[in-house]
Design a protein around this motif. Structure first.
Motif, PDB file in Angstrom:
ATOM      1  N   ILE A 142       0.823  -1.215   0.000  1.00 34.42           N
ATOM      2  CA  ILE A 142       0.000   0.000   0.000  1.00 34.42           C
ATOM      3  C   ILE A 142       0.855   1.263   0.000  1.00 34.42           C
ATOM      4  O   ILE A 142       0.343   2.360   0.218  1.00 34.42           O
ATOM      5  CB  ILE A 142      -0.955   0.032   1.215  1.00 34.42           C
ATOM      6  CG1 ILE A 142      -0.155   0.066   2.524  1.00 34.42           C
ATOM      7  CG2 ILE A 142      -1.922  -1.126   1.176  1.00 34.42           C
ATOM      8  CD1 ILE A 142      -1.010   0.398   3.731  1.00 34.42           C
ATOM      9  N   SER A 144       2.274   3.011  -2.354  1.00 35.60           N
ATOM     10  CA  SER A 144       1.886   4.027  -3.339  1.00 35.60           C
ATOM     11  C   SER A 144       0.705   4.839  -2.829  1.00 35.60           C
ATOM     12  O   SER A 144       0.694   6.071  -2.893  1.00 35.60           O
ATOM     13  CB  SER A 144       1.522   3.366  -4.675  1.00 35.60           C
ATOM     14  OG  SER A 144       2.639   2.751  -5.256  1.00 35.60           O
ATOM     15  N   ARG A 145      -0.306   4.135  -2.306  1.00 31.53           N
ATOM     16  CA  ARG A 145      -1.489   4.837  -1.811  1.00 31.53           C
ATOM     17  C   ARG A 145      -1.165   5.709  -0.601  1.00 31.53           C
ATOM     18  O   ARG A 145      -1.678   6.821  -0.468  1.00 31.53           O
ATOM     19  CB  ARG A 145      -2.586   3.827  -1.454  1.00 31.53           C
ATOM     20  CG  ARG A 145      -3.419   3.369  -2.643  1.00 31.53           C
ATOM     21  CD  ARG A 145      -4.363   2.250  -2.255  1.00 31.53           C
ATOM     22  NE  ARG A 145      -3.653   0.988  -2.081  1.00 31.53           N
ATOM     23  CZ  ARG A 145      -4.212  -0.124  -1.612  1.00 31.53           C
ATOM     24  NH1 ARG A 145      -5.477  -0.115  -1.253  1.00 31.53           N
ATOM     25  NH2 ARG A 145      -3.511  -1.232  -1.506  1.00 31.53           N
ATOM     26  N   TRP A 308      -5.450   5.185  -7.192  1.00 29.44           N
ATOM     27  CA  TRP A 308      -5.886   3.927  -7.816  1.00 29.44           C
ATOM     28  C   TRP A 308      -5.147   3.704  -9.134  1.00 29.44           C
ATOM     29  O   TRP A 308      -4.704   2.588  -9.427  1.00 29.44           O
ATOM     30  CB  TRP A 308      -7.392   3.971  -8.057  1.00 29.44           C
ATOM     31  CG  TRP A 308      -7.895   2.819  -8.881  1.00 29.44           C
ATOM     32  CD1 TRP A 308      -8.173   1.548  -8.457  1.00 29.44           C
ATOM     33  CD2 TRP A 308      -8.159   2.834 -10.298  1.00 29.44           C
ATOM     34  NE1 TRP A 308      -8.594   0.769  -9.510  1.00 29.44           N
ATOM     35  CE2 TRP A 308      -8.595   1.530 -10.650  1.00 29.44           C
ATOM     36  CE3 TRP A 308      -8.073   3.817 -11.282  1.00 29.44           C
ATOM     37  CZ2 TRP A 308      -8.939   1.203 -11.960  1.00 29.44           C
ATOM     38  CZ3 TRP A 308      -8.416   3.486 -12.583  1.00 29.44           C
ATOM     39  CH2 TRP A 308      -8.843   2.195 -12.911  1.00 29.44           C
ATOM     40  N   GLN A 310      -2.196   4.773  -9.978  1.00 26.88           N
ATOM     41  CA  GLN A 310      -0.802   4.412  -9.739  1.00 26.88           C
ATOM     42  C   GLN A 310      -0.675   2.951  -9.328  1.00 26.88           C
ATOM     43  O   GLN A 310       0.244   2.252  -9.753  1.00 26.88           O
ATOM     44  CB  GLN A 310      -0.188   5.318  -8.674  1.00 26.88           C
ATOM     45  CG  GLN A 310       1.308   5.069  -8.481  1.00 26.88           C
ATOM     46  CD  GLN A 310       1.950   6.077  -7.566  1.00 26.88           C
ATOM     47  OE1 GLN A 310       1.272   6.759  -6.808  1.00 26.88           O
ATOM     48  NE2 GLN A 310       3.263   6.193  -7.619  1.00 26.88           N
ATOM     49  N   ASP A 311      -1.591   2.485  -8.489  1.00 24.03           N
ATOM     50  CA  ASP A 311      -1.561   1.077  -8.082  1.00 24.03           C
ATOM     51  C   ASP A 311      -1.884   0.148  -9.247  1.00 24.03           C
ATOM     52  O   ASP A 311      -1.437  -0.998  -9.283  1.00 24.03           O
ATOM     53  CB  ASP A 311      -2.561   0.831  -6.949  1.00 24.03           C
ATOM     54  CG  ASP A 311      -2.067   1.363  -5.613  1.00 24.03           C
ATOM     55  OD1 ASP A 311      -0.840   1.511  -5.458  1.00 24.03           O
ATOM     56  OD2 ASP A 311      -2.903   1.637  -4.741  1.00 24.03           O
ATOM     57  N   THR A 312      -2.672   0.642 -10.207  1.00 26.00           N
ATOM     58  CA  THR A 312      -3.140  -0.204 -11.308  1.00 26.00           C
ATOM     59  C   THR A 312      -2.186  -0.212 -12.496  1.00 26.00           C
ATOM     60  O   THR A 312      -1.836  -1.276 -13.022  1.00 26.00           O
ATOM     61  CB  THR A 312      -4.534   0.266 -11.780  1.00 26.00           C
ATOM     62  OG1 THR A 312      -5.431   0.282 -10.667  1.00 26.00           O
ATOM     63  CG2 THR A 312      -5.080  -0.672 -12.855  1.00 26.00           C
ATOM     64  N   GLN A 431       8.154  -0.395 -10.057  1.00 30.23           N
ATOM     65  CA  GLN A 431       7.500  -1.432 -10.847  1.00 30.23           C
ATOM     66  C   GLN A 431       8.488  -2.531 -11.218  1.00 30.23           C
ATOM     67  O   GLN A 431       8.163  -3.711 -11.197  1.00 30.23           O
ATOM     68  CB  GLN A 431       6.902  -0.827 -12.120  1.00 30.23           C
ATOM     69  CG  GLN A 431       5.682   0.045 -11.881  1.00 30.23           C
ATOM     70  CD  GLN A 431       4.501  -0.758 -11.375  1.00 30.23           C
ATOM     71  OE1 GLN A 431       4.135  -0.658 -10.211  1.00 30.23           O
ATOM     72  NE2 GLN A 431       3.909  -1.559 -12.219  1.00 30.23           N
TER      73      GLN A 431
END
Length: 444
Positions: A142, A144-145, A308, A310-312, A431
């Protein structure tokens, strides 16, 4: 000896009250930056009237805070790596409060410029260090969030400043806007309760303190004197400016600086002059402040949306898509006479701007190892403020030229386009690390 890998414990920990407390305090800390971004722009119409100064002078005056941030960024990053992020954040917060309050008592432009410079110097350490600190104490799934949530404090600060401005400026003038920042002294008490950076404690050999913090991170863990606390192998380097150009980080470092310079020209140039530009379109001061608040309320959509994204799809693609969208939206603002359409466009533009600010901070913080993450983050933001110094000046020059408002904003739209091009050449280390870890697990 029982080997304990600190980063692994954090990454595997449940998101408990300890993490929530850290995130909440860091979010409140970054509110300072949002207030500072908006506070000067909000008082521009009143300040120009009270002191009878033109747009060129006000543009230069608005840049003094950013000049301070340039020097502050050179100071606070290395300072945090030497004395710890927590103490450096507290020093920066205290200095910012003092010099911002003093702005409410000035009687000359010189005094105002000096206090804005010193407040900017302090603020250069607050925002990026809070982002780096929160990133260090975040489980990787989590992270990034979390960094996006923390940077959302800046957006909240702009909204708070706009709301206070609507209630205060028309009735009491511009000075109370600075005096009211004294309430932030309560933030220092909250910051004092935070633990120090674990990487810093390890370098100082404070293993007992590390054990106490890890017991809060993972309640089932019980520290013993025989524990051997270890940092991730990437986090053992010595923190210095040279570190940002070692082990393949150099290209990203240069590109981050260019991206942040361009971003801050846009942010400070547009947000500082937005209330004035709205009055140039014929709206009253209070209505102009309302439109400014509408822009800043966009964070309610932008922060979760871009978190969202960025996480995706990752930070790099999120930045590219968002920056192009931002350029299109800001170009439309000056050509919308209907107040409802204008408000919607401002809200969406603010959503993109605030969401992108969060992703940019997260993308930079995650691209460096813990040992020099503070240095990398503060230099990224600090050198970005070099561009920020030009924003108010450029805006003042455009206003002085009496160009149509739409043309002013179309000119500023060029900077997000430039940033999108720069981002396309960066390497998304986060990534890559995640994908490598997945590949290794599959191989096993």
């Amino acid at each position: 000896m029982r080997p304990i890998l600190i980063s692994e414990m954090i990454d595997k920990a449940k998101f408990n009250g300890f993490f929530k407390k850290i995130i909440a305090i860091c979010m409140i800390t970054t509110i300072c930056d949002g207030i500072d971004i908006n506070i000067f722009g909000l008082i521009v119409p009143s300040l120009m009237k009270d002191w009878n100064i033109g747009p060129a002078q006000i543009g230069v005056l608005g840049s003094w805070g950013m000049f301070g941030m340039i020097f502050g960024s050179l100071f606070f990053g290395p300072l945090a790596d030497k004395i710890g992020k927590k103490l450096a954040i507290m020093i920066g917060t205290a200095m910012y409060i003092v010099f911002t309050v003093l702005c409410g008592f000035v009687s000359t432009l010189t005094e105002f410029a000096v206090y804005r410079f010193l407040g900017g110097f302090a603020l250069a350490g607050v925002f990026p260090l809070a982002v780096a600190y929160a990133s260090e104490f975040s489980p990787k799934p989590i992270r990034s969030r979390v960094t996006v949530w923390v940077t959302s404090g800046m957006a909240s600060g702009t909204v708070i400043a706009a709301l206070v401005g609507m209630a205060v400026i028309s009735a009491y003038g511009w000075r109370p806007m600075f005096l009211l920042t004294a309430v932030m002294v309560l933030l220092l008490v909250a910051q004092y309760t935070l633990p120090e950076s674990l990487a810093f404690l390890k370098r100082k050999g404070k293993d007992a303190e590390i054990g106490r913090v890890l017991e809060k991170i993972e309640p089932t863990f019980k520290a013993t004197p025989a524990d051997d606390y270890q940092l991730d192998i990437k986090d053992t380097g010595k923190a210095s400016l040279a570190s940002l150009f070692s082990a393949g980080y150099g290209k990203n470092t240069i590109l981050f600086w260019l991206m942040m310079m361009s971003n801050y020209i846009f942010i400070y140039g547009v947000l500082m002059w937005l209330p004035k530009l709205m009055t140039m379109l014929g709206w009253s001061i209070n209505t102009s402040l309302f439109f400014t608040m509408t822009w800043n309320l966009g964070f309610l959509l932008g922060i979760p949306l871009f978190g969202w994204m960025q996480d995706t799809i990752g930070g790099k693609k999120s930045l590219q898509i968002g920056l192009v969208t931002l350029a299109i939206l800001v170009s439309l603002i000056g050509f919308l006479p209907n107040p409802y359409l204008l408000a919607v466009c401002l809200f969406l533009t603010g959503s993109a701007q605030h969401g992108l600010s969060g992703v940019a901070g997260s993308y930079i913080a995650q691209s460096y190892p813990t040992s020099f993450r503070a240095t990398g983050t503060t230099w990224g933001y600090g050198l970005g403020r070099v561009g920020g110094t030009a924003g108010p000046i450029i805006g003042g020059m455009l206003v002085a030229m009496n160009l149509p408002v739409g043309y002013n904003l179309m000119f500023f739209a060029l900077f997000p386009i430039f940033s999108a091009i720069v981002v396309s050449f960066t390497t998304d280390f986060f990534q890559k690390d995640t994908n490598s870890a997945i590949d290794n697990r599959l191989a096993k």
